[in-house]
Write an enzyme that holds these catalytic residues in place. Sequence first.
Site, PDB file in Angstrom:
ATOM      1  N   ARG A   5       0.852  -1.194   0.000  1.00 53.45           N
ATOM      2  CA  ARG A   5       0.000   0.000   0.000  1.00 53.45           C
ATOM      3  C   ARG A   5       0.886   1.242   0.000  1.00 53.45           C
ATOM      4  NH1 ARG A   5       1.596   1.842   4.556  1.00 53.45           N
ATOM      5  NH2 ARG A   5       1.892   0.492   6.361  1.00 53.45           N
ATOM      6  N   CYS A  22       4.676   6.408  10.256  1.00 50.42           N
ATOM      7  CA  CYS A  22       4.434   7.161   9.028  1.00 50.42           C
ATOM      8  C   CYS A  22       5.541   8.155   8.728  1.00 50.42           C
ATOM      9  CB  CYS A  22       3.078   7.865   9.085  1.00 50.42           C
ATOM     10  SG  CYS A  22       1.700   6.717   9.289  1.00 50.42           S
ATOM     11  N   HIS A  60       0.100  -2.438  13.682  1.00 52.35           N
ATOM     12  CA  HIS A  60      -1.248  -2.975  13.839  1.00 52.35           C
ATOM     13  C   HIS A  60      -1.233  -3.981  14.977  1.00 52.35           C
ATOM     14  CE1 HIS A  60      -2.514  -0.977  10.266  1.00 52.35           C
ATOM     15  NE2 HIS A  60      -1.891  -1.775   9.432  1.00 52.35           N
TER      16      HIS A  60
END
Length: 242
Positions: free
Chosen positions: A90, A201, A97
């Site tokens: 992605r 991120c 997670h």
Amino acid sequence: MQDCPAPTRASTASLMPTSPGNPVEWRITPGFTSYAEAMKTMEERAEAIARGEASELVWLIEHPPLYTAGTSAKAQDLLEPRFPVHEAGRGGQYTYHGPGQRIAYVMLDLRRRKQDVRAFVCALEAWLIATLAAFNVKGERRDDRVGVWVARPEKARGLDGSMAEDKIAALGIRLRRWVTFHGISLNVEPDLSHFSGIVPCGIAQAHYGVTSLVDLGLPVTMPEVDSILRREFEGVFGETGG
């Protein structure tokens, strides 16, 4: 790229179907789903949707603890690989997670909605922001940072005086033949310390952190979150079934 509208309700960034079709299947899988199983299921379903052989799907799951690396991930941002690391395929960089985080994998056919990737991202953000608003949390998007953020005025400001903010939801998408897969993650009650194994991120500034609904003082349950997610999804993307 177009700017996203500033949503007060999810419907302000609507991506409703423009052609007839079945409702979006809404599926919740209890327990933990392995990353490999999730990827296989998404790939197969996205292909079936593209062929016109399956309905669209939103699949809600939890993963066991793991890290995923998006297509822009930098090796130096993996600080401590305490859990398995998966190449996600992605967009985006590293994320965590695990239990207490609601993952929603979103498989929609943009050919019957709007063939506009940015509009799809805006709609996902609007869905998350409206979901948070239902819990009296003001989620906001940032042009220079992906995901949905909440202001934390009680925390130390940045060196430039900017407000401290915490990320509460992330998104990463992929499209094939205009069918979407991957999706969003919303922090309900994960162990936030596990984000310290990565630079989430790629954002390293000390006044930008990670939070969750429970961390914000909201002892909500996953079923409560799921109910609101479904309601607000329908305000953006249309009817669900199943």
